[in-house]
Design an enzyme around this catalytic site. Structure first.
Site, PDB file in Angstrom:
ATOM      1  N   SER A   1      -7.293  -3.500   0.015  1.00  0.00           N
ATOM      2  CA  SER A   1      -7.504  -2.542  -0.185  1.00  0.00           C
ATOM      3  C   SER A   1      -6.231  -1.980  -2.714  1.00  0.00           C
ATOM      4  O   SER A   1      -6.902  -2.794  -2.468  1.00  0.00           O
ATOM      5  CB  SER A   1      -6.718  -1.847   0.754  1.00  0.00           C
ATOM      6  OG  SER A   1      -7.104  -0.297   0.610  1.00  0.00           O
TER       7      SER A   1
ATOM      8  N   ASP B   1     -13.047  -1.163   3.251  1.00  0.00           N
ATOM      9  CA  ASP B   1     -10.884  -1.643   3.473  1.00  0.00           C
ATOM     10  C   ASP B   1     -10.729  -2.456   4.768  1.00  0.00           C
ATOM     11  O   ASP B   1     -11.033  -2.919   5.587  1.00  0.00           O
ATOM     12  CB  ASP B   1     -10.560  -0.263   3.567  1.00  0.00           C
ATOM     13  CG  ASP B   1      -9.001  -0.226   2.809  1.00  0.00           C
ATOM     14  OD1 ASP B   1      -8.519  -1.376   3.706  1.00  0.00           O
ATOM     15  OD2 ASP B   1      -8.854   0.074   2.524  1.00  0.00           O
TER      16      ASP B   1
END
Length: 401
Positions: free
Chosen positions: A54, A226
């Site tokens: 991320s 993610d």
């Protein structure tokens, strides 16, 4: 600056073929990782493997995709940009700056600034990062990006293409980049590694596509979200690679699994997020430590066998367990401030960014002042783990006795 000389630190890290910087996901908290990297850079320590999830993947790509002398400046430029509201006339941002100018280093102003920055991020988005969609996704049902997310991240793609030299990452065989993402359809976690594929902007975007805020990112015929949905810490990939080699892993976490019992609902939301995204960091390092000690014990046992020879039918099975490589894991874990609440990971304000960055730099300087942390571990044990905050906590406990 650290009181330990660059020369002595360089001598301590020289024996490691792999020096890995491992970066968790955590949105606005990612500025802490930049401070950590600045401390490493100024100490002359040059990681050759960057791994992230991320926002950690974004920071890792910016570092790996620039010349060493440009990395800190490029990180600063990126964070300066994304910590500005997406709209030019942003009343919350103007109010925060005015208060901060009048009352610098004030905890109440910091708390107010964080809450206003979070509101501004939700309402207006962040410059060079994301903007709210004009049409609510609840009005669509066509599987498009607009139907599956609240924000458009086209600005982030443009920012990354401007700030990261992806050809450099591909061509520089002395530096390795690894990022993780979650396959939307299978739910499986996947790593993208520059030693195996040509990493591009889509891989970094995929690693940070946190739903429902951001839409999945397509890579080939697959869609990814993610990586933090499954695992927010890529340390396992670093330590699980084969063939193994002596590795110094600097693990920079943005969420602490340890914390106080909640007193109200806002505390509950913050604590739950801390636990969810910490990815049981210390449990993972403890497991690695036990595994490494088992390898060392197995090697010692074989030394005691007649002719020091493994039975032929066991050689293939035991081969991965018989190398003498060692792992040294240095943890730096962001310690949330009392004024921060559950929105701390999307409070993209300049005040909070500077606080996070400075905290990372100070934690790295405190770590660098303990040169024993960087020494090659005893091969009979196979692993060492260090955390400067554990030392601080232990010292505080002794002082209170």
């Amino acid at each position: 600056m650290s009181k330990v000389s660059r020369k002595s630190l360089s001598a301590l890290v020289a024996p490691y073929p792999a020096i890995a910087l491992v970066l968790q996901g955590g949105g606005a908290l990612g500025a802490y990782q930049c401070g950590v990297y600045q401390g490493l850079h100024e100490a002359g320590i040059r990681p050759n493997w960057f791994a992230g999830i991320s926002i950690g993947a974004i920071n890792a790509a910016i570092i790996a995709g620039n010349a060493p002398e440009d990395r800190v400046d490029r990180l600063q430029a990126f964070w300066d940009e994304i910590c500005e509201p997406a709209e030019m006339l942003a009343l919350p941002a103007l109010a925060v700056r005015s208060a901060a100018a009048m009352l610098p280093d004030n905890a109440m102003v910091d708390a107010w600034a964080g809450s206003l920055s979070a509101v501004a991020a939700l309402w207006q988005g962040q410059r060079g990062f994301f903007t709210p969609r004009a049409v609510s996704p609840f009005l669509l049902n066509d599987g498009s990006a607009g139907a599956t997310s609240f924000y458009d991240t086209g600005a982030l793609r443009t920012t990354l293409e401007r700030m990261v030299d992806f050809d450099r990452i591909h061509e520089d065989k002395q530096v390795r980049l690894t990022v993780g993402a979650t396959n939307v359809e299978t739910g499986n976690f996947e790593y993208f590694d520059s030693s195996r594929i040509h990493i591009g902007v889509e891989h970094i975007m995929a690693s940070g596509a946190l739903p429902p805020a951001f839409a999945p990112v397509r890579i080939g015929d697959k869609a990814y979200w993610d990586g933090g949905l499954v695992s927010n810490t890529p340390l396992e990939h670093i330590l699980g690679e084969w063939p193994r080699q002596d590795t110094l892993a600097l693990q920079v976490d943005l969420w602490s699994a340890r914390g106080e019992r909640p007193r109200n609902m806002m505390d509950v939301l913050e604590r739950a997020k801390d636990i969810q995204y910490s990815s049981r960091t210390r449990h993972g390092t403890d497991t690695v430590a036990r595994t490494q000690r088992l390898r060392a014990a197995l090697a010692e046992l074989i030394e005691a066998l007649p002719d020091r020879k493994v039975p032929e039918h066991l050689q293939e099975t035991l081969a991965p367990w018989l190398d003498e490589s060692v792992f040294n894991i240095i943890q730096l874990i962001y310690q949330a401030k009392p004024m921060e609440e559950q929105y701390k990971d999307y409070a993209f304000g300049r005040i909070a960014m500077r606080r996070h960055w400075d905290a990372g730099l100070q934690d790295m300087l405190d770590t660098l002042d303990r040169p024993a942390f960087f020494a090659l571990p005893d091969r009979r044990r196979g692993v060492a783990t260090h955390d400067v905050h554990r030392i601080f906590a232990r010292d505080d406990a002794r002082a209170g006795d």
